[in-house]
Design a protein around this motif. Structure first.
Motif, short mmCIF file in Angstrom:
data_model
loop_
_atom_site.label_atom_id
_atom_site.label_comp_id
_atom_site.label_asym_id
_atom_site.label_seq_id
_atom_site.Cartn_x
_atom_site.Cartn_y
_atom_site.Cartn_z
N ARG A 74 94.25 -20.47 87.72
CA ARG A 74 94.67 -18.99 87.65
C ARG A 74 95.42 -18.38 86.47
N ALA A 75 95.20 -17.04 86.21
CA ALA A 75 95.47 -16.50 85.02
C ALA A 75 96.85 -16.21 85.21
N ARG A 76 97.67 -16.25 84.05
CA ARG A 76 99.18 -15.69 83.98
C ARG A 76 99.21 -14.34 84.01
N PRO A 77 99.54 -13.64 85.23
CA PRO A 77 99.68 -12.28 84.53
C PRO A 77 100.77 -11.99 83.78
N GLU A 78 100.61 -10.79 83.09
CA GLU A 78 101.58 -10.54 82.18
C GLU A 78 102.79 -9.54 82.78
N PRO A 79 103.87 -10.03 82.85
CA PRO A 79 105.09 -9.42 83.37
C PRO A 79 105.01 -7.94 83.33
N TYR A 80 105.59 -7.22 84.38
CA TYR A 80 105.74 -5.68 84.05
C TYR A 80 106.59 -5.31 83.15
N LYS A 81 106.12 -4.41 82.48
CA LYS A 81 107.04 -3.91 81.29
C LYS A 81 107.50 -2.27 81.65
N THR A 82 108.54 -1.97 81.19
CA THR A 82 108.75 -0.56 81.53
C THR A 82 108.50 0.19 80.24
N HIS A 83 108.81 1.55 80.16
CA HIS A 83 108.25 2.53 79.15
C HIS A 83 109.22 2.09 78.10
N LEU A 84 110.50 1.88 78.34
CA LEU A 84 111.55 1.71 77.26
C LEU A 84 111.22 0.17 76.48
N ALA A 85 110.72 -0.73 77.28
CA ALA A 85 110.16 -2.19 76.80
C ALA A 85 109.26 -1.80 75.61
N TYR A 86 108.11 -1.06 76.04
CA TYR A 86 106.93 -0.73 75.07
C TYR A 86 107.65 0.09 73.91
N VAL A 87 108.44 0.91 74.22
CA VAL A 87 109.11 1.70 72.82
C VAL A 87 109.92 0.86 71.91
N LYS A 88 110.54 0.08 72.68
CA LYS A 88 111.37 -1.00 71.77
C LYS A 88 110.33 -2.04 71.07
N GLU A 89 109.29 -2.06 71.62
CA GLU A 89 108.33 -3.01 70.59
C GLU A 89 107.91 -2.33 69.46
N ARG A 91 109.57 0.44 67.92
CA ARG A 91 110.68 1.00 67.06
C ARG A 91 111.52 0.16 67.13
N SER A 92 112.47 0.36 65.87
CA SER A 92 113.66 -0.35 65.72
C SER A 92 114.80 0.00 66.27
N ALA A 93 115.99 -0.22 66.24
CA ALA A 93 117.22 0.37 66.92
C ALA A 93 117.58 1.74 65.95
N GLU A 94 117.61 1.38 64.64
CA GLU A 94 117.69 2.53 63.64
C GLU A 94 117.00 3.59 63.61
N GLU A 95 115.65 3.26 63.82
CA GLU A 95 114.51 4.31 64.07
C GLU A 95 115.04 5.11 65.22
N GLY A 96 115.20 4.40 66.45
CA GLY A 96 115.44 5.31 67.79
C GLY A 96 116.67 6.19 67.38
N GLU A 97 117.74 5.61 67.04
CA GLU A 97 119.07 6.45 66.64
C GLU A 97 118.68 7.45 65.95
N ALA A 98 117.57 7.53 64.97
CA ALA A 98 117.32 8.63 64.00
C ALA A 98 116.36 9.45 64.91
N ILE A 99 115.65 9.23 65.66
CA ILE A 99 114.86 10.02 66.40
C ILE A 99 115.57 10.75 67.43
N LEU A 100 116.77 10.04 68.07
CA LEU A 100 117.48 10.72 68.86
C LEU A 100 118.46 11.74 68.36
N ALA A 101 118.75 11.64 67.38
CA ALA A 101 119.85 12.34 66.63
C ALA A 101 119.02 13.65 66.22
#
Length: 115
Positions: A74-89, A91-101
């Motif tokens: 049986r192939a191991r299914p990839e766990p469900y990822k949220t949109h935020l998890a893909y974004v965090k892959e 962008r770094s936290a600093e880039e996220g803060e700059a975009i939010l600001a």
């Protein structure tokens, strides 16, 4: 007076005459796959096409391989990822803060311009 859309001499659903003159069938070969549940699936594939190593079993959905004695597991299914998890892959936290600001500054500017 007959309609202009009438096709004379044919019926709906009839096959074209002299099919053999219109195409030449491609040489095929049968390839059999087995899954863990002892289901076997035979597909026909073009003789010059590359045969896939794994095929999904149409009965149970498990991966099926060409070796009947050792079918793939049986192939191991990839766990469900949220949109935020893909974004965090991406962008770094600093880039996220700059975009939010930047977005907040743009929103504040539009609110003050609208008033």
């Amino acid at each position: 007076m007959p309609s202009g859309n009438l096709i004379r001499g044919t019926r709906i659903g009839t096959a074209p005459e002299r099919r053999a003159e219109r195409y030449q069938p491609v040489p095929c070969r049968a390839v059999t796959y087995w899954c863990r549940n002892d289901h076997h699936t035979e597909i026909r594939i073009a003789a010059d096409a590359e045969v896939p190593e794994v095929w999904d079993c149409p009965r149970c959905g498990l991966p099926a391989g060409r070796d009947a004695q050792n079918p793939p597991g049986r192939a191991r299914p990839e766990p469900y990822k949220t949109h935020l998890a893909y974004v965090k892959e991406r962008r770094s936290a600093e880039e996220g803060e700059a975009i939010l600001a930047e977005a907040l500054a743009d929103l504040r500017r539009r609110r003050t311009a609208a008033q």
